[in-house]
Structure formats: structure tokens, C-alpha cells
Design a protein around this motif. Structure first.
Motif, PDB file in Angstrom:
ATOM      1  N   ASP A   1     -14.831  -8.449 -12.974  1.00 25.27           N
ATOM      2  CA  ASP A   1     -15.721  -7.522 -13.630  1.00 25.27           C
ATOM      3  C   ASP A   1     -15.305  -6.102 -13.739  1.00 25.27           C
ATOM      4  O   ASP A   1     -14.634  -5.800 -12.626  1.00 25.27           O
ATOM      5  CB  ASP A   1     -17.088  -7.694 -12.604  1.00 25.27           C
ATOM      6  N   PHE A   2     -15.791  -5.501 -14.699  1.00 22.05           N
ATOM      7  CA  PHE A   2     -15.467  -4.027 -14.791  1.00 22.05           C
ATOM      8  C   PHE A   2     -16.093  -3.126 -13.769  1.00 22.05           C
ATOM      9  O   PHE A   2     -17.387  -3.172 -13.669  1.00 22.05           O
ATOM     10  CB  PHE A   2     -15.616  -3.632 -16.333  1.00 22.05           C
ATOM     11  N   ARG A   3     -15.386  -2.168 -13.147  1.00 21.91           N
ATOM     12  CA  ARG A   3     -16.240  -1.329 -12.154  1.00 21.91           C
ATOM     13  C   ARG A   3     -15.860   0.246 -12.578  1.00 21.91           C
ATOM     14  O   ARG A   3     -14.493   0.328 -12.988  1.00 21.91           O
ATOM     15  CB  ARG A   3     -15.769  -1.662 -10.881  1.00 21.91           C
ATOM     16  N   LEU A   4     -16.701   1.068 -12.409  1.00 23.52           N
ATOM     17  CA  LEU A   4     -16.337   2.299 -12.691  1.00 23.52           C
ATOM     18  C   LEU A   4     -15.094   2.795 -11.903  1.00 23.52           C
ATOM     19  O   LEU A   4     -14.476   3.668 -12.508  1.00 23.52           O
ATOM     20  CB  LEU A   4     -17.518   3.195 -12.087  1.00 23.52           C
ATOM     21  N   SER A   5     -14.664   2.587 -10.854  1.00 22.43           N
ATOM     22  CA  SER A   5     -13.743   3.181 -10.061  1.00 22.43           C
ATOM     23  C   SER A   5     -12.272   2.381 -10.925  1.00 22.43           C
ATOM     24  O   SER A   5     -11.302   3.161 -10.606  1.00 22.43           O
ATOM     25  CB  SER A   5     -13.743   2.430  -8.736  1.00 22.43           C
ATOM     26  N   MET A   6     -12.250   1.662 -11.350  1.00 24.11           N
ATOM     27  CA  MET A   6     -11.205   1.298 -12.357  1.00 24.11           C
ATOM     28  C   MET A   6     -10.729   2.314 -13.492  1.00 24.11           C
ATOM     29  O   MET A   6      -9.835   2.309 -13.787  1.00 24.11           O
ATOM     30  CB  MET A   6     -11.295  -0.134 -13.186  1.00 24.11           C
TER      31      MET A   6
END
Length: 410
Positions: A11-16
Motif C-alpha cells: 500500500d502507498f504511504r506518505l513516508s514513501m
């Protein structure tokens, strides 16, 4: 029995946006773009508020007001009752004129000096080295002033050519060299479409002749590759250049306006006056920038393997043909990129014209017009826009040419 399946997608996370290398560079670019946009907005808004508080606003209506000053060197009709906008156009044309002339002559000086600096003749190579080191290490403004003062101090005044008892005679009866400049015959047309349309027609004929000769030379090259024998295209190319041009000039009624030295006046009339400020600026930019171009040419030639020269000499080619057909075409890929920068420098250094009274765009729009109208912000913005546009156009044209001469692999 087990089955092979694709691994589950994370899943996409902002930390990425920071930790994942797939997104990090994009994140930094977006942040930088936002910061730049906000900075421009802040500065622009601050400028508008300060102008409003002072009761001022940004307006270009002053370009339609009468200028109230004369310009000696000009390419189009102009007088003191013309608008500031027309004065700016005169300045733009004067800037483009001196930049174009200086680019051509600086290239000639640079190529000649760069080639001769590699000469086996000790005296010639040292003379070229002396030229390069002297002219590129003294500011161009000093050379402009030196050449201008030499012209004004050493040349006679126009009155030396005037009247029945003139001290001097015109060179070949056509040219007069004075401390105000050089007077030369000026071509004009008595028929045709009139005005600039005639000159555009002549330029169009020359452009068509250029592309026609390229087609002829291309076909000759194809035949040479097939048969090993290159057809003689010299007479055909000469006919393509001369015949259409002579026909067009005859139909347009080409005539010449000659300088008149016999009238009892304080100055010569007739012909075309190439003013001393233009000559000083043109020649100074040429010899100054030519020294830099000479180093670019020398570096490009030395970047070519000596084996190329030896192989061409083994085929029986003379030194001049080796340089023209083998070395310089390959050296262009090294010469062209820094040459673009030198052309840009010529265009921008032409703004020093105000030192000798040459009416370029900096002297007209950025000088007299700015002082008369008080519209500093508008004039400076227009100046920036002109130099930015001219520089981008020069870079675009030269980059296209650079792409056409670069090495192409099969």
C-alpha cells in the motif's frame, strides 16, 4: 500442490515520498517548484502594493508618446517626433545589426587565429598566441574606447572632402573615410513593390538559391558514392546564385546613392554612413571575442587524433585540404558548444555601445526613454525580455546546427 502467485502489492504511504527512491526526486522537484512559485508571487505582490502606495502603476502607454530625441545610426525611418516604441525598435535593430556583424567577423578571426596558432611556423604561431593573450585579457570596453579614439583622432574631418579645394579625394571616387565614420555607396530600388518588400524579395531569392545549391551538392555526393567520380558543380552553383539575383535586381531597378563631396556643406551627403561608434563597437567585439573563439578552435583541432591527419596525408591530400575536409568537420562537435556561448556574449556585450554613443536598445529604451519617462520597471522588464528572447533564439539555431554536424553512428 502449491501455485505461484505474484507478491502482494504494498500500500502507498506518505513516508514513501521521502524514503522511496521511486518518488523522492519527484517530491523534491514539486517542493522546489512550489517554493519558487511562492517567491515570485510574494515579490510580485510586494511590488504591486508598493507601487499602489506610491500612486504608481505598471503601464506601457508611454511607448506611444513622442520620443523627442534623434538617433543618427538607424535602419528604418525615424525622427524626434516618432514614438518611444519606434525608438526602441530602432535600438533593437541596431543591436541585432552589430551582433550579427560581430558574430561573423569574430568567427573568421577566431578560425584563422586558431588554425594558425597550430602552425609549424614558429613566428606565425607565436604571433597568434600574442593576439589571443593580449585581446582576451583586456576588458572589451577598453578596446571599444581605444578603437573609437583611434578613429576620431587619426581620420580627417568630413570638411577635408568638401568643396572644390578639398584636401582629400574620395577613394576610388566612391568611399570617404572620416572621423565620423565611413561613407559608402548605398543601393536602392526605383521600382518593384517599394520599401522593405523589395529587400525581402532579394533575401528570399538568396535563401532559395542556398537551398537549391544544397540539393545540387547532395546529388553530386550521391553520384560520387555510387561511381567514385564527383560531378563538377562549380558553374551550376554559380549560375544558381547569380542568375536569379541579377534578374531580380534588374526588375526591381537597382540603383546607387553615392556620397557627394562637392557641395559646400559641413558634412557629406548621400550614400550610406557607417558611423564611427558602430565601427568601433563592431571591430572591438570581433577581435575580443575572436581571441576566445581561437582557443575553442585550437581545442577542437587538438581533440582530433593525429592518425586522422596521417591517414589523409597518406592518401595524397595537401595540408589545406586535410584541414578543410578531415580535421575541421570532425572538430566542429567540440567547437560548436562553446561557440554558442561566445555568440551570446557578443549579443550581451553589445550593451556597452552606450560608451561610444551607439544607439542600441540599452541606449534608447534603457537610457534616454527610461530617463525621460521615469518608467524604470517597464523599461528594464522590456530589456530583459529582449535579451532573453535573442539569447534563446541564438541558442536554438546553433543547437540545431550542432545536432546536424555531430557524429552519427550507423
Amino acid at each position: 500442490m502449491s501455485t505461484m502467485t505474484d507478491p502482494p502489492k504494498a500500500d502507498f504511504r506518505l513516508s514513501m515520498l521521502i524514503n522511496d527512491t521511486r518518488y523522492r526526486s519527484l517530491t523534491f522537484q514539486v517542493i522546489a517548484a512550489i517554493v519558487i512559485a511562492l517567491s515570485i508571487w510574494y515579490l510580485g505582490n510586494n511590488l504591486i502594493q508598493n507601487l499602489r502606495a506610491a500612486g504608481l502603476n505598471i503601464s506601457y502607454s508611454f511607448l506611444g508618446d513622442p520620443s523627442g530625441y534623434d538617433i543618427n545610426q538607424r535602419l528604418i525611418e525615424y525622427d524626434s517626433q516618432a514614438s518611444h516604441g519606434r525608438a526602441a525598435v530602432v535600438g533593437i535593430l541596431n543591436t541585432l545589426l552589430v551582433a550579427f556583424l560581430a558574430c561573423i567577423t569574430a568567427t573568421l578571426f577566431g578560425v584563422i587565429a586558431g588554425v594558425l596558432r597550430l602552425s609549424n611556423n614558429w613566428l606565425i604561431s607565436k604571433l597568434m598566441a600574442f593576439y589571443v593573450e593580449i585581446f582576451r585579457n583586456i576588458p572589451v570596453l577598453i578596446w571599444i574606447l581605444i578603437i573609437f579614439f583611434i578613429i576620431t583622432a587619426s581620420m580627417p574631418a568630413p570638411r577635408a572632402y568638401l568643396g572644390e579645394d578639398a584636401e582629400r579625394g574620395m577613394t576610388l571616387g566612391l568611399f570617404a573615410f572620416t572621423n565620423r565614420g565611413i561613407y559608402v555607396p548605398f543601393p536602392y530600388f526605383t521600382g518593384g513593390f517599394g520599401g522593405i518588400a523589395n529587400w525581402l524579395l532579394v533575401i528570399g531569392v538568396l535563401v532559395a538559391s542556398y537551398f537549391s545549391t544544397r540539393v545540387v551538392n547532395k546529388n553530386a555526393q550521391i553520384k560520387q558514392e555510387k561511381t567514385g567520380i564527383r560531378p563538377n558543380t562549380l558553374l551550376l552553383n554559380a549560375a544558381i546564385w547569380l542568375v536569379p539575383l541579377i534578374v531580380v535586381l534588374f526588375l526591381l531597378g537597382l540603383s546607387w546613392d553615392l556620397p557627394d563631396p562637392l557641395a559646400n556643406r559641413f558634412n557629406l551627403r548621400g550614400g550610406l554612413q557607417i558611423g564611427a561608434p558602430l565601427i568601433a563597437l563592431w571591430f572591438a567585439l570581433s577581435i575580443y571575442t575572436g581571441a576566445f573563439i581561437a582557443e575553442n578552435v585550437r581545442a577542437g583541432i587538438q581533440a582530433i587524433s593525429k592518425g586522422q591527419t596521417e591517414a589523409a596525408a597518406a592518401l595524397g591530400l595537401r595540408q589545406g585540404r586535410i584541414m578543410n575536409l578531415v580535421i575541421l568537420p570532425q572538430a566542429l562537435r567540440v567547437i560548436i558548444p562553446p561557440l554558442i556561448s561566445q555568440y551570446l556574449n557578443i549579443t550581451k556585450n553589445s550593451s556597452l555601445a552606450i560608451a561610444v554613443g551607439y544607439a542600441d536598445i540599452t541606449a534608447t529604451l534603457g537610457g534616454i526613454t527610461l530617463n525621460q519617462t521615469g518608467r524604470a520597471i517597464e523599461c528594464v522588464l522590456l530589456l530583459m525580455l529582449f535579451y532573453l528572447t535573442a539569447s534563446l533564439l541564438i541558442s536554438m539555431v546553433m543547437n540545431i546546427y550542432n545536432a546536424s554536424v555531430k557524429l552519427k553512428e550507423r
